[in-house]
Design a protein around this motif. Structure first.
Motif, PDB file in Angstrom:
ATOM      1  N   CYS A  63     165.882  18.442  45.766  1.00 13.07           N
ATOM      2  CA  CYS A  63     165.937  19.452  44.708  1.00 13.07           C
ATOM      3  C   CYS A  63     166.769  18.919  43.542  1.00 13.07           C
ATOM      4  O   CYS A  63     167.782  18.266  43.757  1.00 13.07           O
ATOM      5  CB  CYS A  63     166.560  20.730  45.249  1.00 13.07           C
ATOM      6  SG  CYS A  63     166.723  22.034  44.012  1.00 13.07           S
ATOM      7  N   GLN A  65     167.812  21.138  41.034  1.00 10.14           N
ATOM      8  CA  GLN A  65     168.314  22.336  40.370  1.00 10.14           C
ATOM      9  C   GLN A  65     169.813  22.333  40.112  1.00 10.14           C
ATOM     10  O   GLN A  65     170.296  23.152  39.342  1.00 10.14           O
ATOM     11  CB  GLN A  65     167.994  23.570  41.210  1.00 10.14           C
ATOM     12  CG  GLN A  65     166.619  24.114  40.964  1.00 10.14           C
ATOM     13  CD  GLN A  65     166.476  25.451  41.643  1.00 10.14           C
ATOM     14  OE1 GLN A  65     166.575  25.548  42.852  1.00 10.14           O
ATOM     15  NE2 GLN A  65     166.240  26.476  40.855  1.00 10.14           N
ATOM     16  N   ASP A  96     162.273  23.641  44.178  1.00 14.07           N
ATOM     17  CA  ASP A  96     163.401  24.496  43.831  1.00 14.07           C
ATOM     18  C   ASP A  96     163.902  25.258  45.055  1.00 14.07           C
ATOM     19  O   ASP A  96     163.116  25.743  45.868  1.00 14.07           O
ATOM     20  CB  ASP A  96     163.004  25.502  42.749  1.00 14.07           C
ATOM     21  CG  ASP A  96     162.899  24.869  41.374  1.00 14.07           C
ATOM     22  OD1 ASP A  96     163.249  23.687  41.225  1.00 14.07           O
ATOM     23  OD2 ASP A  96     162.471  25.583  40.446  1.00 14.07           O
ATOM     24  N   VAL A  97     165.215  25.387  45.139  1.00 19.79           N
ATOM     25  CA  VAL A  97     165.871  26.122  46.216  1.00 19.79           C
ATOM     26  C   VAL A  97     166.062  27.587  45.825  1.00 19.79           C
ATOM     27  O   VAL A  97     166.025  28.468  46.673  1.00 19.79           O
ATOM     28  CB  VAL A  97     167.252  25.485  46.518  1.00 19.79           C
ATOM     29  CG1 VAL A  97     168.049  26.317  47.491  1.00 19.79           C
ATOM     30  CG2 VAL A  97     167.076  24.072  47.025  1.00 19.79           C
ATOM     31  N   ASN A  98     166.256  27.835  44.551  1.00 24.17           N
ATOM     32  CA  ASN A  98     166.539  29.181  44.038  1.00 24.17           C
ATOM     33  C   ASN A  98     165.662  29.491  42.831  1.00 24.17           C
ATOM     34  O   ASN A  98     165.117  28.591  42.202  1.00 24.17           O
ATOM     35  CB  ASN A  98     168.009  29.286  43.582  1.00 24.17           C
ATOM     36  CG  ASN A  98     168.977  29.082  44.709  1.00 24.17           C
ATOM     37  OD1 ASN A  98     168.843  29.666  45.779  1.00 24.17           O
ATOM     38  ND2 ASN A  98     169.963  28.229  44.490  1.00 24.17           N
ATOM     39  N   GLY A  99     165.596  30.785  42.501  1.00 25.11           N
ATOM     40  CA  GLY A  99     164.938  31.188  41.259  1.00 25.11           C
ATOM     41  C   GLY A  99     163.478  31.538  41.405  1.00 25.11           C
ATOM     42  O   GLY A  99     162.934  31.597  42.498  1.00 25.11           O
ATOM     43  N   GLU A 102     161.260  29.190  43.358  1.00 24.24           N
ATOM     44  CA  GLU A 102     161.820  28.854  44.664  1.00 24.24           C
ATOM     45  C   GLU A 102     160.705  28.636  45.688  1.00 24.24           C
ATOM     46  O   GLU A 102     159.735  29.391  45.748  1.00 24.24           O
ATOM     47  CB  GLU A 102     162.698  30.024  45.092  1.00 24.24           C
ATOM     48  CG  GLU A 102     163.278  29.949  46.462  1.00 24.24           C
ATOM     49  CD  GLU A 102     164.180  31.147  46.724  1.00 24.24           C
ATOM     50  OE1 GLU A 102     165.208  31.259  46.046  1.00 24.24           O
ATOM     51  OE2 GLU A 102     163.833  31.975  47.585  1.00 24.24           O
ATOM     52  N   TYR A 106     162.211  28.446  51.477  1.00 25.53           N
ATOM     53  CA  TYR A 106     163.627  28.726  51.247  1.00 25.53           C
ATOM     54  C   TYR A 106     163.890  30.227  51.200  1.00 25.53           C
ATOM     55  O   TYR A 106     164.911  30.700  51.700  1.00 25.53           O
ATOM     56  CB  TYR A 106     164.130  28.056  49.973  1.00 25.53           C
ATOM     57  CG  TYR A 106     164.429  26.596  50.151  1.00 25.53           C
ATOM     58  CD1 TYR A 106     165.298  26.159  51.146  1.00 25.53           C
ATOM     59  CD2 TYR A 106     163.854  25.651  49.335  1.00 25.53           C
ATOM     60  CE1 TYR A 106     165.576  24.822  51.322  1.00 25.53           C
ATOM     61  CE2 TYR A 106     164.131  24.300  49.499  1.00 25.53           C
ATOM     62  CZ  TYR A 106     164.993  23.900  50.493  1.00 25.53           C
ATOM     63  OH  TYR A 106     165.265  22.580  50.658  1.00 25.53           O
ATOM     64  N   THR A 107     162.999  30.984  50.599  1.00 27.74           N
ATOM     65  CA  THR A 107     163.146  32.439  50.594  1.00 27.74           C
ATOM     66  C   THR A 107     163.196  32.939  52.030  1.00 27.74           C
ATOM     67  O   THR A 107     164.053  33.748  52.393  1.00 27.74           O
ATOM     68  CB  THR A 107     161.978  33.101  49.841  1.00 27.74           C
ATOM     69  OG1 THR A 107     161.877  32.543  48.545  1.00 27.74           O
ATOM     70  CG2 THR A 107     162.170  34.611  49.758  1.00 27.74           C
ATOM     71  N   LYS A 110     166.484  31.923  53.804  1.00 26.49           N
ATOM     72  CA  LYS A 110     167.653  32.642  53.311  1.00 26.49           C
ATOM     73  C   LYS A 110     167.606  34.130  53.641  1.00 26.49           C
ATOM     74  O   LYS A 110     168.637  34.743  53.873  1.00 26.49           O
ATOM     75  CB  LYS A 110     167.786  32.464  51.793  1.00 26.49           C
ATOM     76  CG  LYS A 110     168.137  31.044  51.389  1.00 26.49           C
ATOM     77  CD  LYS A 110     168.470  30.928  49.918  1.00 26.49           C
ATOM     78  CE  LYS A 110     167.257  31.103  49.057  1.00 26.49           C
ATOM     79  NZ  LYS A 110     167.530  30.898  47.622  1.00 26.49           N
TER      80      LYS A 110
END
Length: 123
Positions: A63, A65, A96-99, A102, A106-107, A110
């Motif tokens: 990633c 980010q 992407d890990v976030n946003g 994403e 990963y969603t 998490k």
């Protein structure tokens, strides 16, 4: 929904179903080639080589980010990891890990209840 319902794209554009890893121990890692934790590749590769014959798999998802610490394209990341750390474990396409972009995996990792329905457990 379970982790085995996800499909990823490896760093060469090939689709990889996590169903193929059913019954194995998975370590899914988020990495970057230019951060303070980059030397973790050495330990990850040692662990991979030591336990791969026992059903252990590492899935690396780079990633960029976080402070532009993985600026290379997928081929550049693979070359860096192969040359500098002699890694052979599975590496996915940079994601992407976030946003808003994403990676859905990963969603799920998490927030397993939010992404898989009320009362569901991640595994």
């Amino acid at each position: 929904m379970t982790i085995y319902d996800f499909e990823l794209e490896d760093n060469q554009g090939k689709k990889v179903s996590l169903r193929d890893f059913r019954g194995k121990v998975l370590l899914i890692v988020n990495t970057a080639t230019r951060c303070g934790f980059t030397p973790q590749y050495k330990g990850l590769e040692e662990m991979h080589r030591r336990y791969k014959d026992y059903g252990f798999e590492i899935i690396d998802i780079p990633c960029n980010q976080f402070m532009n610490q993985a600026p290379e394209d997928d081929k550049g990341i693979q070359n860096f990891c192969s040359i500098k750390y002699d890694t052979i474990f599975l590496r996915m396409k940079k994601a992407d890990v976030n946003g808003e972009n994403e990676l859905p995996l990963y969603t799920y990792l998490k927030f397993p209840r939010r992404s898989s329905g009320a009362g569901c457990r991640p595994f």
